[in-house]
Motif scaffolding. Structure first.
Motif, PDB file in Angstrom:
ATOM      1  N   ASP A  55      -1.983  -7.451   0.010  1.00 16.91           N
ATOM      2  CA  ASP A  55      -0.530  -7.524   0.072  1.00 16.91           C
ATOM      3  C   ASP A  55       0.026  -6.530  -0.940  1.00 16.91           C
ATOM      4  O   ASP A  55      -0.084  -6.733  -2.156  1.00 16.91           O
ATOM      5  CB  ASP A  55      -0.067  -8.942  -0.239  1.00 16.91           C
ATOM      6  CG  ASP A  55       1.452  -9.093  -0.123  1.00 16.91           C
ATOM      7  OD1 ASP A  55       2.105  -8.130   0.339  1.00 16.91           O
ATOM      8  OD2 ASP A  55       1.964 -10.167  -0.495  1.00 16.91           O
ATOM      9  N   GLU A  56       0.590  -5.427  -0.446  1.00 17.72           N
ATOM     10  CA  GLU A  56       1.035  -4.356  -1.337  1.00 17.72           C
ATOM     11  C   GLU A  56       2.304  -4.698  -2.101  1.00 17.72           C
ATOM     12  O   GLU A  56       2.697  -3.950  -3.002  1.00 17.72           O
ATOM     13  CB  GLU A  56       1.229  -3.070  -0.538  1.00 17.72           C
ATOM     14  CG  GLU A  56      -0.083  -2.547   0.061  1.00 17.72           C
ATOM     15  CD  GLU A  56       0.072  -1.173   0.681  1.00 17.72           C
ATOM     16  OE1 GLU A  56       1.215  -0.667   0.680  1.00 17.72           O
ATOM     17  OE2 GLU A  56      -0.924  -0.615   1.180  1.00 17.72           O
ATOM     18  N   ALA A  57       2.952  -5.791  -1.751  1.00 14.33           N
ATOM     19  CA  ALA A  57       4.131  -6.220  -2.506  1.00 14.33           C
ATOM     20  C   ALA A  57       3.703  -6.604  -3.923  1.00 14.33           C
ATOM     21  O   ALA A  57       2.814  -7.435  -4.123  1.00 14.33           O
ATOM     22  CB  ALA A  57       4.796  -7.401  -1.810  1.00 14.33           C
ATOM     23  N   GLY A  58       4.310  -5.995  -4.894  1.00 16.95           N
ATOM     24  CA  GLY A  58       3.972  -6.275  -6.283  1.00 16.95           C
ATOM     25  C   GLY A  58       2.812  -5.476  -6.818  1.00 16.95           C
ATOM     26  O   GLY A  58       2.414  -5.663  -7.973  1.00 16.95           O
ATOM     27  N   THR A  59       2.228  -4.583  -5.996  1.00 17.65           N
ATOM     28  CA  THR A  59       1.133  -3.740  -6.461  1.00 17.65           C
ATOM     29  C   THR A  59       1.630  -2.330  -6.741  1.00 17.65           C
ATOM     30  O   THR A  59       2.684  -1.918  -6.245  1.00 17.65           O
ATOM     31  CB  THR A  59      -0.023  -3.685  -5.440  1.00 17.65           C
ATOM     32  OG1 THR A  59       0.440  -3.043  -4.242  1.00 17.65           O
ATOM     33  CG2 THR A  59      -0.519  -5.083  -5.124  1.00 17.65           C
ATOM     34  N   LEU A  60       0.871  -1.596  -7.512  1.00 17.71           N
ATOM     35  CA  LEU A  60       1.200  -0.213  -7.846  1.00 17.71           C
ATOM     36  C   LEU A  60       0.044   0.690  -7.428  1.00 17.71           C
ATOM     37  O   LEU A  60      -1.110   0.261  -7.333  1.00 17.71           O
ATOM     38  CB  LEU A  60       1.447  -0.060  -9.349  1.00 17.71           C
ATOM     39  CG  LEU A  60       2.609  -0.860  -9.952  1.00 17.71           C
ATOM     40  CD1 LEU A  60       2.647  -0.665 -11.465  1.00 17.71           C
ATOM     41  CD2 LEU A  60       3.935  -0.446  -9.335  1.00 17.71           C
ATOM     42  N   HIS A  61       0.378   1.938  -7.194  1.00 17.07           N
ATOM     43  CA  HIS A  61      -0.631   2.956  -6.876  1.00 17.07           C
ATOM     44  C   HIS A  61      -0.966   3.709  -8.157  1.00 17.07           C
ATOM     45  O   HIS A  61      -0.077   4.042  -8.942  1.00 17.07           O
ATOM     46  CB  HIS A  61      -0.086   3.926  -5.820  1.00 17.07           C
ATOM     47  CG  HIS A  61      -1.101   4.896  -5.314  1.00 17.07           C
ATOM     48  ND1 HIS A  61      -1.243   6.163  -5.846  1.00 17.07           N
ATOM     49  CD2 HIS A  61      -2.042   4.797  -4.348  1.00 17.07           C
ATOM     50  CE1 HIS A  61      -2.202   6.797  -5.209  1.00 17.07           C
ATOM     51  NE2 HIS A  61      -2.707   5.993  -4.295  1.00 17.07           N
ATOM     52  N   VAL A  87      -9.271   2.012 -17.210  1.00 17.15           N
ATOM     53  CA  VAL A  87      -7.933   2.467 -17.570  1.00 17.15           C
ATOM     54  C   VAL A  87      -7.327   3.154 -16.354  1.00 17.15           C
ATOM     55  O   VAL A  87      -7.895   4.126 -15.848  1.00 17.15           O
ATOM     56  CB  VAL A  87      -7.959   3.418 -18.777  1.00 17.15           C
ATOM     57  CG1 VAL A  87      -6.562   3.967 -19.057  1.00 17.15           C
ATOM     58  CG2 VAL A  87      -8.512   2.701 -20.004  1.00 17.15           C
ATOM     59  N   VAL A  88      -6.200   2.621 -15.881  1.00 14.73           N
ATOM     60  CA  VAL A  88      -5.554   3.131 -14.678  1.00 14.73           C
ATOM     61  C   VAL A  88      -4.163   3.638 -15.041  1.00 14.73           C
ATOM     62  O   VAL A  88      -3.405   2.954 -15.740  1.00 14.73           O
ATOM     63  CB  VAL A  88      -5.439   2.030 -13.602  1.00 14.73           C
ATOM     64  CG1 VAL A  88      -4.755   2.570 -12.350  1.00 14.73           C
ATOM     65  CG2 VAL A  88      -6.818   1.489 -13.255  1.00 14.73           C
ATOM     66  N   GLN A  89      -3.843   4.837 -14.569  1.00 14.05           N
ATOM     67  CA  GLN A  89      -2.509   5.397 -14.789  1.00 14.05           C
ATOM     68  C   GLN A  89      -1.715   5.302 -13.497  1.00 14.05           C
ATOM     69  O   GLN A  89      -2.146   5.793 -12.455  1.00 14.05           O
ATOM     70  CB  GLN A  89      -2.590   6.856 -15.245  1.00 14.05           C
ATOM     71  CG  GLN A  89      -1.231   7.463 -15.570  1.00 14.05           C
ATOM     72  CD  GLN A  89      -1.359   8.859 -16.169  1.00 14.05           C
ATOM     73  OE1 GLN A  89      -2.345   9.544 -15.965  1.00 14.05           O
ATOM     74  NE2 GLN A  89      -0.364   9.278 -16.916  1.00 14.05           N
ATOM     75  N   SER A  90      -0.561   4.645 -13.567  1.00 11.21           N
ATOM     76  CA  SER A  90       0.285   4.508 -12.388  1.00 11.21           C
ATOM     77  C   SER A  90       1.019   5.804 -12.104  1.00 11.21           C
ATOM     78  O   SER A  90       1.031   6.729 -12.932  1.00 11.21           O
ATOM     79  CB  SER A  90       1.288   3.364 -12.594  1.00 11.21           C
ATOM     80  OG  SER A  90       2.140   3.642 -13.691  1.00 11.21           O
ATOM     81  N   ASP A 119     -10.872   7.637  -9.151  1.00 16.14           N
ATOM     82  CA  ASP A 119     -10.554   6.801  -7.992  1.00 16.14           C
ATOM     83  C   ASP A 119      -9.046   6.578  -7.884  1.00 16.14           C
ATOM     84  O   ASP A 119      -8.357   6.330  -8.887  1.00 16.14           O
ATOM     85  CB  ASP A 119     -11.244   5.439  -8.102  1.00 16.14           C
ATOM     86  CG  ASP A 119     -12.622   5.425  -7.479  1.00 16.14           C
ATOM     87  OD1 ASP A 119     -12.876   6.267  -6.604  1.00 16.14           O
ATOM     88  OD2 ASP A 119     -13.437   4.581  -7.868  1.00 16.14           O
ATOM     89  N   LEU A 120      -8.546   6.644  -6.663  1.00 16.88           N
ATOM     90  CA  LEU A 120      -7.178   6.222  -6.360  1.00 16.88           C
ATOM     91  C   LEU A 120      -7.231   4.761  -5.956  1.00 16.88           C
ATOM     92  O   LEU A 120      -8.017   4.380  -5.071  1.00 16.88           O
ATOM     93  CB  LEU A 120      -6.590   7.081  -5.238  1.00 16.88           C
ATOM     94  CG  LEU A 120      -6.473   8.576  -5.542  1.00 16.88           C
ATOM     95  CD1 LEU A 120      -5.964   9.339  -4.315  1.00 16.88           C
ATOM     96  CD2 LEU A 120      -5.543   8.821  -6.734  1.00 16.88           C
ATOM     97  N   VAL A 121      -6.432   3.933  -6.587  1.00  7.75           N
ATOM     98  CA  VAL A 121      -6.534   2.485  -6.401  1.00  7.75           C
ATOM     99  C   VAL A 121      -5.153   1.868  -6.203  1.00  7.75           C
ATOM    100  O   VAL A 121      -4.117   2.457  -6.550  1.00  7.75           O
ATOM    101  CB  VAL A 121      -7.223   1.808  -7.613  1.00  7.75           C
ATOM    102  CG1 VAL A 121      -8.641   2.323  -7.778  1.00  7.75           C
ATOM    103  CG2 VAL A 121      -6.426   2.025  -8.891  1.00  7.75           C
ATOM    104  N   ARG A 122      -5.170   0.667  -5.634  1.00  6.83           N
ATOM    105  CA  ARG A 122      -4.032  -0.229  -5.621  1.00  6.83           C
ATOM    106  C   ARG A 122      -4.326  -1.333  -6.629  1.00  6.83           C
ATOM    107  O   ARG A 122      -5.373  -1.969  -6.566  1.00  6.83           O
ATOM    108  CB  ARG A 122      -3.832  -0.843  -4.234  1.00  6.83           C
ATOM    109  CG  ARG A 122      -2.986  -0.009  -3.302  1.00  6.83           C
ATOM    110  CD  ARG A 122      -1.522  -0.177  -3.600  1.00  6.83           C
ATOM    111  NE  ARG A 122      -0.707   0.737  -2.818  1.00  6.83           N
ATOM    112  CZ  ARG A 122       0.612   0.865  -2.981  1.00  6.83           C
ATOM    113  NH1 ARG A 122       1.229   0.139  -3.893  1.00  6.83           N
ATOM    114  NH2 ARG A 122       1.287   1.719  -2.261  1.00  6.83           N
TER     115      ARG A 122
END
Length: 379
Positions: A78-84, A96-99, A128-131
Motif C-alpha cells: 500500500d503506497e499510501a504513507g510510503t516514500l520512494h 540508510v535510505v535517502q528519500s 537499491d531503489l526502494v519503497r
C-alpha cells in the motif's frame, strides 16, 4: 501505470519458522526416562513439512525474473504513507535510505523480504531503489525493492554477493605498483560489466611510482578493444581532470583490489568526501581494509559514485564457462570460425581462437586469462 495485483505462489527460505513440536517428547523419554502423559501428545501433528514449515506461500505482487531483484516476485504494498528512496549504504540489519526530498532514514527491512527464497547473501544493497514507510523522525521500514539494473555482484560461498545496483558505469581501479597490477582481475571485472550491461572504464592509479613504458602494451590491448583506459595519480593529480569528466553526471561504482587507492582517488576528485585511507602493507604488498561497506556518494558535478570495499578475489556470479568467450571482445570475432560449434578453445583441433593466438592476432596473455576463467581458477 499501476501494477496489476496478482496472487502468486512463491517460495520462502527453508526453516523460516520454528517447528511446532517444541518439547521433543520422544528424545526425552529415551534419554531421561520421562513418562509422557497421553493428554500432552498431539494426535494430529503433521510431519510432512506442511503448515508453518512449508516453503511456499501465496503473496500479492507482480511476477518477475530473478535477475531483476533477486526474487521471483515484487511484493505489492500500500503506497499510501510510503516514500520512494535510494539506499545509500547497508550497515548490519539496517540501511540508510535517502528519500527523494533529501531526508535520510535508518531503515529495517520488512520480514517478508528477508524470508523470501533467494540466492543473495543480503536482500538489500547500496544503490537499491526502494519503497519505505517512515516510522519515526528518522527511522523506517523498507517495504519493497524496485527492479534493478546495472548490478555488480560476485560469488561468495556459493551465494550471490550483490555489491551495488542501479549503476551505468564501472570504474575498475588498479594500481601500477603497491600492490602490483593484476591484469587477470581486470579481465574478470570486464566480463562482469559485459554480462550486466555496465560501461567499464579501466583506471590505473599510482603511475607516479613506475616507468610507464612497460604499461604501454597492456593499455594498447585494452584500448584496441574499445575500452576507455585512464592513467592517473591521486598523489600528483595527473589526469584527474579526465577522471572528473568521466564521473560527471553518471551513476558510477569504483571497485578493485585492496590498496589500489579507490578512496584516495575519490578524495582527490571531491575533497568533501573525506574518506578514510591507509597505506599498503610493506611486508605483504596488500592493502588494508579501510572501506568496510559500499557507500553512495553524491557528486557536486551531478550523479553519484559508489565507493566499495577492496576485494582480494572476484569470482563471477551467474556466468557459466560456455558463456565466457562471448564476453571477451577480442575472442568474439573468431568463435564462429571454429570447426566445432561447442568448441571450448582450449584443447580442440581446428580452433580459430587458438590459431589467432599462434598467428599474433590475439594477445597471448588475454587468451591465458580466458583459459584460467574457463577452468574456474582463481587469481
Amino acid at each position: 501505470m499501476s501494477r496489476k495485483k496478482k496472487r502468486v505462489r512463491t517460495e520462502f527460505r527453508k526453516n523460516r519458522a520454528p517447528r511446532p513440536r517444541q518439547n521433543e517428547w520422544t528424545r526425552r523419554v529415551h534419554l531421561e526416562g520421562i513418562e509422557t502423559p497421553d493428554d500432552q501428545l498431539s494426535a494430529d501433528e503433521r510431519i510432512s513439512g506442511k503448515g508453518e514449515l512449508t516453503r511456499k506461500r501465496t503473496v500479492v505482487g507482480e511476477q518477475t525474473t530473478s535477475a531483476a531483484t533477486g526474487f521471483d516476485i515484487v511484493p505489492d504494498v500500500d503506497e499510501a504513507g510510503t516514500l520512494h528512496g535510494r539506499v545509500l549504504g547497508v550497515y548490519g540489519l539496517s540501511s540508510v535510505v535517502q528519500s527523494d526530498d533529501g531526508r535520510q532514514f535508518r531503515c529495517a527491512t520488512r520480514r517478508l523480504l528477508k524470508t523470501l527464497s533467494t540466492d543473495q547473501r543480503h536482500v538489500v544493497a547500496a544503490g537499491d531503489l526502494v519503497r519505505f514507510r517512515p516510522s519515526g523522525v528518522d527511522e523506517g521500514i523498507i517495504e519493497r525493492i524496485e527492479p534493478r539494473h546495472g548490478v555488480l555482484s560476485r560469488t561468495s560461498r556459493g551465494r550471490q554477493h550483490t555489491i551495488v545496483t542501479n549503476v551505468d558505469q564501472l570504474l575498475i581501479i588498479a594500481s601500477a605498483a603497491e600492490p602490483y597490477l593484476k591484469p587477470n582481475l581486470i579481465d574478470r571485472y570486464l566480463v562482469a560489466a559485459e554480462r550486466n550491461h555496465v560501461a567499464p572504464v579501466i583506471c590505473i592509479n599510482k603511475i607516479d611510482l613506475v616507468d610507464l613504458g612497460p604499461l604501454v602494451p597492456l593499455v594498447g590491448v585494452y584500448s584496441q578493444m574499445g575500452y576507455a583506459v585512464l592513467l592517473v595519480s591521486a598523489k600528483t593529480g595527473q589526469n584527474l581532470d579526465r577522471l572528473r569528466a568521466q564521473l560527471a553526471g553518471r551513476q558510477s561504482v569504483v571497485s578493485g583490489q585492496s590498496g589500489v587507492g579507490k578512496s584516495s582517488l575519490l578524495n582527490a576528485v571531491d575533497p568533501s568526501f573525506n574518506l578514510r585511507v591507509s597505506s599498503v602493507s610493506a611486508e605483504s604488498q596488500k592493502g588494508r581494509h579501510t572501506t568496510t561497506t559500499a557507500r553512495v556518494l553524491p557528486l557536486t558535478s551531478g550523479g553519484y559514485v559508489v565507493d566499495t570495499p577492496g576485494l582480494r578475489q572476484f569470482q563471477l556470479w551467474d556466468v557459466v564457462p560456455e558463456e565466457v568467450s562471448g564476453f571477451y571482445r577480442d575472442l568474439r570475432p573468431f568463435v564462429s570460425r571454429c570447426r566445432f560449434p561447442d568448441c571450448t578453445h582450449i584443447h580442440e583441433d581446428h580452433c580459430a581462437v587458438k590459431d589467432a593466438v599462434a598467428d599474433g592476432w590475439l594477445d597471448a596473455r588475454r587468451y591465458e586469462s580466458y583459459c584460467h576463467l574457463f577452468s574456474g581458477e582463481q587469481d
